[in-house]
Design an enzyme around this catalytic site. Structure first.
Site, PDB file in Angstrom:
ATOM      1  N   SER A 154      50.372  40.887  43.901  1.00 53.32           N
ATOM      2  CA  SER A 154      50.785  41.108  42.379  1.00 53.32           C
ATOM      3  C   SER A 154      51.932  41.937  41.898  1.00 53.32           C
ATOM      4  O   SER A 154      52.389  41.728  40.813  1.00 53.32           O
ATOM      5  CB  SER A 154      49.409  41.267  41.598  1.00 53.32           C
ATOM      6  OG  SER A 154      48.448  40.254  41.582  1.00 53.32           O
ATOM      7  N   TYR A 184      43.287  39.887  32.668  1.00 54.36           N
ATOM      8  CA  TYR A 184      44.442  39.764  33.722  1.00 54.36           C
ATOM      9  C   TYR A 184      44.181  38.053  34.123  1.00 54.36           C
ATOM     10  O   TYR A 184      43.317  37.737  34.439  1.00 54.36           O
ATOM     11  CB  TYR A 184      44.006  40.587  35.068  1.00 54.36           C
ATOM     12  CG  TYR A 184      45.011  40.687  35.802  1.00 54.36           C
ATOM     13  CD1 TYR A 184      45.979  41.488  35.783  1.00 54.36           C
ATOM     14  CD2 TYR A 184      45.246  39.764  36.888  1.00 54.36           C
ATOM     15  CE1 TYR A 184      47.227  41.684  36.699  1.00 54.36           C
ATOM     16  CE2 TYR A 184      46.030  40.083  37.831  1.00 54.36           C
ATOM     17  CZ  TYR A 184      47.123  40.900  37.613  1.00 54.36           C
ATOM     18  OH  TYR A 184      48.273  40.993  38.611  1.00 54.36           O
TER      19      TYR A 184
END
Ligand SMILES: *[C@@H]1O[C@H](CO)[C@@H](O)[C@H](O)[C@H]1NC(C)=O
Ligand SMILES: *[C@@H]1O[C@H](CO)[C@@H](O)[C@H](O)[C@H]1NC(C)=O
Ligand SMILES: *[C@@H]1O[C@H](CO)[C@@H](O)[C@H](O)[C@H]1NC(C)=O
Ligand SMILES: *[C@@H]1O[C@H](CO)[C@@H](O)[C@H](O)[C@H]1NC(C)=O
Ligand SMILES: *[C@@H]1O[C@H](CO)[C@@H](O)[C@H](O)[C@H]1NC(C)=O
Ligand SMILES: *[C@@H]1O[C@H](CO)[C@@H](O)[C@H](O)[C@H]1NC(C)=O
Ligand SMILES: *[C@@H]1O[C@H](CO)[C@@H](O)[C@H](O)[C@H]1NC(C)=O
Ligand SMILES: *[C@@H]1O[C@H](CO)[C@@H](O)[C@H](O)[C@H]1NC(C)=O
Ligand SMILES: *[C@@H]1O[C@H](CO)[C@@H](O)[C@H](O)[C@H]1NC(C)=O
Length: 583
Positions: free
Chosen positions: A115, A244
């Site tokens: 990520s 998220y």
């Protein structure tokens, strides 16, 4: 004393002070000379000892025998761009007979980022298109979402109101949409029906439209992705709370492709990787011979491509390139400085007192423990984890510095990247603050005198307080320290304090000489510290700036004249129309 006037001033600018309360942001000029800083040397010695011990530790929380890693602590300083670096090759990698990658890690070895890719994705967006569209609805650029936007009007529990989701909401993790579709969190991709039932889940019919037919493999194409995504319930309303999502970053890439008419990969390469010379960074399909590939390649996740979800987590890079990326962001190499400053701000706070969420940053509020002053350093970080890899980038804009951590191993212990960040940060933040202070002491401290205006002051630094201390500030026989606090606070202070902090404003002339602005904070240190009050504060400095003005010029603003060699020539008090020369 003319009391009515002073009371009016007090009503306008009341702010209580206990300890020194600087503005948010750097309290000294950015440090750049690390070789002569004893604090940095001590920090580097500690880090060397800490990671030497780490590298011999095979316990289940470290696993040095199977976990390789590369660390760099970097700065934008031209003199010392690399403050510390450390590379550890795991015994299992060095001994591997079957790896197709490198056998020893270094600054150019290529790891997977997971990520941390999202930093590249936002960067590519900002370089390509700025942030002017960030308050526009995503439905303007993604037709599949536009077509479904009305569903939420009838049933907001079951449908995302996509016309309320902006580009900024997606980048700042405020869309409220589902985290992944068909990937990572999807149990039916990991377990067969029987296993799922063993875990307590009911059977799903093959014909159930909610059962993803794609995900980890086969990957969902765009049509399948939106068909699935639009069936998924929202987690929250847009802008309600940070949550998220990886889907948000996939959607961002579709939107930028629609705006620019180019593939996202091309834009990444043309607007970030090539201009910055990131020759060991890959959007997808990197050469295995540059890679650090632990264990069995097929199990390491080295080859696995996320497809259309690449912008959320697919990229590959070296620690040297991640440091270059960090320097480029801090230096505003590819973006206007005002846009960089806007990017390095939180999008929202979080449920943790010391943490916020940015684009795509996790923001940590780090306290530098001054004995007599409050000081918060905001750290902007992004971590990643995929397959046998973990990563972390931390930016410290207050020092124009940061650190990069890339990790690879068969069985990386859960919190390794943040454990390393804890070790690095505990040493570096105080050392960088000390280095900045040492530099400020050498450059600014001393006596300043204006014979014509009969004015003078002395500047000092102290290790237990932030900023430049102003002492003996006299204007034609008047003690200005007291006057400043009286005019600002509306009462006679017991312990007046004047300290200067960089305003971040500089005028650089053709010959290299500069005017550099500093802002002063006027405080009475005798006021009580208020740490337990719900609303009352002892650190409301931001409300008080430019609270005392004489003929449009603020009493709290000072301009240093710095010559082409970097030597301070004088300090100007704007309100007093006085230029005091450094003795
Ligand atoms: C490094 O510094 C930390 C914090 O000051 C200390 O706890 C630790 O023992 C030091 N480590 C080494 C190896 O010197
Ligand atoms: C190995 O690391 C663990 C976890 O940090 C620590 O508790 C242990 O003392 C370390 N072992 C040695 C021999 O340093
Ligand atoms: C790593 O060290 C641990 C603890 O000593 C040991 O159990 C394990 O077998 C080692 N792994 C390898 C691959 O050497
Ligand atoms: C850690 O593991 C490596 C390789 O398995 C071994 O050579 C080394 O001696 C171990 N270290 C300790 C302190 O046990
Ligand atoms: C060597 O690599 C091949 C291909 O990735 C794999 O099939 C095989 O299991 C590996 N052998 C060992 C001993 O790891
Ligand atoms: C996406 O996948 C579906 C189902 O497998 C298929 O019918 C469709 O043609 C694919 N669309 C594209 C654009 O490849
Ligand atoms: C990256 O590669 C290009 C083309 O080969 C080269 O010109 C450039 O110097 C390289 N950049 C770095 C930082 O190595
Ligand atoms: C100092 O103040 C006196 C009056 O209090 C004034 O006459 C004089 O001009 C002032 N001097 C300067 C340098 O400002
Ligand atoms: C300058 O200020 C001092 C007090 O700091 C005072 O004694 C002196 O008279 C002043 N001189 C002039 C020329 O104003």
């Amino acid at each position: 004393m003319k009391t009515p006037l002073l009371l009016a001033v007090a009503a306008a600018t009341a702010a209580l002070a206990g300890p020194n309360c600087p503005p948010l942001g750097p309290v000294y000029e950015k440090p750049y000379n690390f070789k002569t800083s004893s604090a940095i040397q001590a920090a580097v010695a500690n880090l060397t000892a800490s990671f030497t011990a780490w590298d011999q530790n095979n316990s289940s929380v470290i696993r040095a025998n199977t976990t390789s890693y590369s660390i760099e602590v970097f700065s934008t300083s031209k003199e010392n761009p690399l403050i510390f670096s450390w590379h550890h090759t795991a015994a299992s990698l060095a001994a591997a007979t079957n790896t197709s990658g490198v056998r020893k890690t270094d600054a150019n070895a290529v790891y997977r980022l997971g990520s941390l890719t999202k930093v590249f994705t936002v960067y590519a967006w900002l370089v390509q298109d700025g942030d002017a569209k960030w308050n526009e609805p995503i439905t303007k650029y993604v037709p599949e979402l536009a077509a479904a936007a009305d569903r939420a009007k009838a049933d907001p529990v079951a449908n995302v109101p996509w016309d309320e989701v902006t580009i900024g909401a997606l980048a700042g993790q405020l869309s409220g949409a589902i985290r992944d579709y068909g990937l990572m969190s999807e149990i039916t991709q990991e377990f067969n029906q029987g296993e799922a039932m063993g875990l307590g889940f009911p059977p799903l019919e093959d014909s159930d439209p909610m059962l993803p037919k794609c995900g980890e493999w086969p990957q969902c194409n765009r049509t399948e992705f939106f068909n699935g995504l639009l069936r998924a319930y929202p987690s929250f309303a847009p802008f309600a709370t940070p949550a998220y999502t990886n889907t948000g970053y996939q959607i961002l890439a579709y939107a930028l492709e629609a705006i620019k008419g180019k593939s996202f990969q091309t834009m990444m390469e043309e607007s970030v990787l090539q201009p910055l010379g990131l020759n060991h960074t890959y959007y997808r399909d990197p050469p295995a011979e540059e890679g650090i590939i632990p264990g069995v390649r097929s199990e390491s996740g080295w080859n696995y491509q996320l497809g259309d979800e690449n912008p959320a987590g697919n990229m590959y890079s070296s620690v040297g390139d991640i440091s270059s990326l960090g320097r480029a962001i801090l230096r505003s190499t590819l973006l206007p400085p005002a846009l960089t400053r806007r990017w390095l701000k939180p999008a929202s706070m979080s449920s943790e007192l010391v943490a916020g969420v940015g684009y795509p940053w996790g923001v940590r509020r780090v306290v530098v423990p001054y004995r007599q002053g409050k000081r918060v350093v905001d750290a902007f970080n992004k971590a990643g984890r995929i397959g046998y890899y973990a990563s972390l980038l931390v930016l410290l804009p207050d020092y124009d510095a940061g650190f990069s951590v890339l990790i690879a191993g068969e069985d990386i212990p859960g919190n390794t990247n943040f454990n390393m960040a804890d070790i690095l940060g505990a040493q570096l933040v105080p050392a960088l603050e000390a280095a900045a202070r040492e530099q400020a002491e050498a450059k600014f401290s001393g006596e300043y005198v204006d014979e014509a205006r009969n004015a003078s002051l002395r500047l000092t630094t102290q290790s237990d307080r932030p900023g430049l201390g102003v002492e003996n500030w006299v204007s034609n026989g008047t003690d200005m320290q007291t006057i400043a606090v009286v005019m600002q606070g509306g009462y006679a202070p017991v312990s007046p304090s004047v300290r200067l902090y960089p305003a971040g404003l500089e005028t650089v002339r053709a010959d290299g000489s500069k005017r550099v602005a500093f802002k002063a904070v006027f405080e009475d240190l005798n006021l009580p510290a208020r740490t337990d009050s719900m609303f009352s504060t002892d650190c409301g400095t931001w409300v008080s700036f430019t609270g005392v003005v004489y003929g449009t010029q603020p009493l709290d603003q000072f301009i240093f004249e710095v010559d082409a060699e970097g030597k301070v020539v004088s300090i100007e008090s704007l309100a007093l129309r006085s230029v005091m020369k450094k003795r």
